[in-house]
Design a protein around this motif. Structure first.
Motif, short mmCIF file in Angstrom:
data_model
loop_
_atom_site.label_atom_id
_atom_site.label_comp_id
_atom_site.label_asym_id
_atom_site.label_seq_id
_atom_site.Cartn_x
_atom_site.Cartn_y
_atom_site.Cartn_z
N ILE A 263 0.83 -1.22 0.00
CA ILE A 263 0.00 0.00 0.00
C ILE A 263 0.86 1.26 0.00
O ILE A 263 0.35 2.35 -0.26
N PHE A 264 2.16 1.13 0.29
CA PHE A 264 3.03 2.30 0.34
C PHE A 264 3.31 2.82 -1.06
O PHE A 264 3.49 2.05 -2.00
N GLU A 265 3.37 4.14 -1.19
CA GLU A 265 3.77 4.75 -2.45
C GLU A 265 5.25 4.49 -2.70
O GLU A 265 6.06 4.42 -1.78
N GLN A 297 3.91 -10.71 -8.92
CA GLN A 297 3.61 -10.90 -10.33
C GLN A 297 2.22 -10.36 -10.69
O GLN A 297 2.04 -9.73 -11.72
N HIS A 298 1.24 -10.58 -9.80
CA HIS A 298 -0.12 -10.16 -10.12
C HIS A 298 -0.23 -8.65 -10.23
O HIS A 298 -1.08 -8.12 -10.94
N ALA A 299 0.64 -7.91 -9.50
CA ALA A 299 0.60 -6.45 -9.57
C ALA A 299 1.09 -5.95 -10.92
O ALA A 299 0.67 -4.87 -11.38
N GLY A 303 -1.42 -4.37 -14.26
CA GLY A 303 -1.08 -3.03 -14.71
C GLY A 303 -0.83 -2.05 -13.59
O GLY A 303 -0.61 -0.86 -13.85
N GLU A 304 -0.87 -2.52 -12.34
CA GLU A 304 -0.63 -1.62 -11.22
C GLU A 304 0.79 -1.07 -11.26
O GLU A 304 1.04 0.07 -10.86
N TYR A 305 1.74 -1.90 -11.72
CA TYR A 305 3.13 -1.48 -11.85
C TYR A 305 3.58 -1.74 -13.28
O TYR A 305 3.24 -2.77 -13.88
N SER A 342 4.08 -8.02 -0.89
CA SER A 342 4.99 -6.99 -0.41
C SER A 342 5.93 -6.56 -1.53
O SER A 342 6.01 -7.20 -2.58
N ILE A 343 6.66 -5.49 -1.27
CA ILE A 343 7.55 -4.89 -2.26
C ILE A 343 8.96 -4.79 -1.67
O ILE A 343 9.14 -4.47 -0.50
#
Length: 410
Positions: A263-265, A297-299, A303-305, A342-343
């Motif tokens: 959720i963090f930018e 992978q799903h992000a 198209g979120e990333y 997570s990122i």
């Protein structure tokens, strides 16, 4: 864009007790894609290399027959203490055996060599710069003519004695430039023991301090290797060294923000990584910045990333932090397949002001350099080649580093 099947093959060459500790941390992971079994652990001391083997064998499931195929005891001496010229001379005496171990063990089947060493000691600090210069200028196989040489080098604790800081500054100089003034390693990635480990929290537990430093270093290495393997537009290690080579500024350090909430930018995660630097330095003085971001992978699929979006966010972050000295930046988006949402972020800073790192070490270095250039430093390994390590070489070490610092002062 489909994920590329092309990836960078890495090999790990660890020398000395500290380098062996870093290698054992790397191979405590259950998988090491990009490295496989291309690893060679070297030491002049039989007991130290046995300890490294034990650490690796207790933790890894990937490498078989480590003792027989992936270790080398080199040089005629059982250890060189903290005398780095001894480590260099031992590597010179056994240069042929080291080369044979690299070629017969399959280590040479790599696109990039990652050398692991600590700069405060004698064996790794002495041998690694020599081996890099030797393999670059006299590659034993045609394939090795194109190998990229990357050094991961740990700086001693601030509280350690003058000999170790003299070694560290001398080792940095020799990794950056060989005695003839030519570039040595294509990338020197620095990590400071005191800056990464918190002595107040860890007390006097040396093992805990080392483990903290090594864990951070290996997390960064893992991210850097993944950038040449799992990204959608593969970033080869040659991409990482291209601009620094043009600038003649090839010292780097890292900052990481691992397992951060999705959720963090991204700008906040860049801030966190820049607050978790591996050495004392001012990011605003960097000439090159690379951002490697690993997301689910799903992000990416949703198209979120995207790499285009990541590039815009990195440019905005650099501008908002006044990083006007940056002449080249490059972002890389890497997927992970695990279930964790997570990122992970790795920032690589290159070409920055080295004075904050050298601040504690330089006065200690100069005091011992005066002794070394006046009469030479004495050690039992002086007789290894029938002559002492000459004072003119110590002078050249200092001059080369001063020239490098002057050339890169902006």
């Amino acid at each position: 864009m489909s994920q590329s099947d092309t990836y960078t093959r890495w090999a790990v060459l660890a020398s000395g007790e500290g380098g062996g500790r870093m290698a054992s941390t790397l191979f405590s992971r259950t998988e090491n894609p990009g490295i496989d079994d291309r690893v060679l652990v070297m030491n002049t001391n039989r007991a130290d290399i046995a300890n490294t083997i034990d650490r690796i064998e207790q933790n890894t499931i990937d490498i078989q027959d480590i003792r027989a195929d992936h270790t080398l005891e080199f040089g005629p001496l059982d250890g060189v203490g903290n005398y780095f010229p001894g480590g260099e001379q031992c590597a010179a005496v056994d240069e042929t055996r080291i080369t044979e171990a690299i070629t017969t063990g399959g280590v040479d089947e790599a696109d990039a060599f990652l050398y692991m060493t600590t700069l405060g000691g004698g064996t790794g600090n002495g041998s690694v710069p020599y081996i890099i210069d030797s393999l670059k200028n006299n590659p034993p196989t045609n394939a090795m003519r194109d190998v990229t040489h990357v050094a991961l080098a740990a700086w001693p604790y601030d509280f350690e004695g003058g000999q170790r800081h003299f070694n560290a500054v001398s080792g940095l100089s020799r990794l950056l430039r060989w005695y003839d003034g030519s570039q040595n390693a294509e990338m020197v990635l620095l990590i400071s023991n005191s800056h990464v480990s918190n002595d107040e929290e860890l007390g006097e537990d040396d093992e805990s301090r080392h483990e903290t430093v090594n864990r951070n270093a290996i997390e960064a290495v893992d991210m850097m290797i993944s950038a040449g393997r799992e990204t959608y537009s593969v970033v080869d290690v040659r991409d990482l060294i291209a601009w620094p080579r043009r600038l003649d500024e090839y010292h780097f350090t890292a900052g990481t923000a691992m397992e951060q909430p999705s959720i963090f930018e991204l700008e906040l995660l860049f801030d966190k990584a820049a607050d978790n630097l591996f050495i004392p330095m001012d990011p605003a003085t960097a000439k090159v910045v690379y951002a490697i971001v690993r997301v689910p992978q799903h992000a990416i699929d949703s198209g979120e990333y995207s790499e285009a979006g990541l590039e815009r966010r990195l440019q905005r972050w650099l501008a908002s932090n006044g990083m006007d000295n940056v002449v080249h930046q490059m972002p890389t988006l890497t997927p992970h397949q695990s279930r964790r949402d997570s990122i992970d972020v790795l920032l690589l800073f290159g070409g920055f002001d080295l004075d904050p790192l050298l601040d504690v070490s330089w006065s200690k270095f100069e005091r011992m350099m005066d002794e070394a250039t006046d009469s030479g430093l004495s050690s039992e390994v002086d007789s290894l080649e029938g002559e002492t390590f000459p004072p003119r070489r110590f002078r050249q070490i200092k001059q080369n580093l001063e020239d490098y610092l002057s050339d890169n002062s902006g």
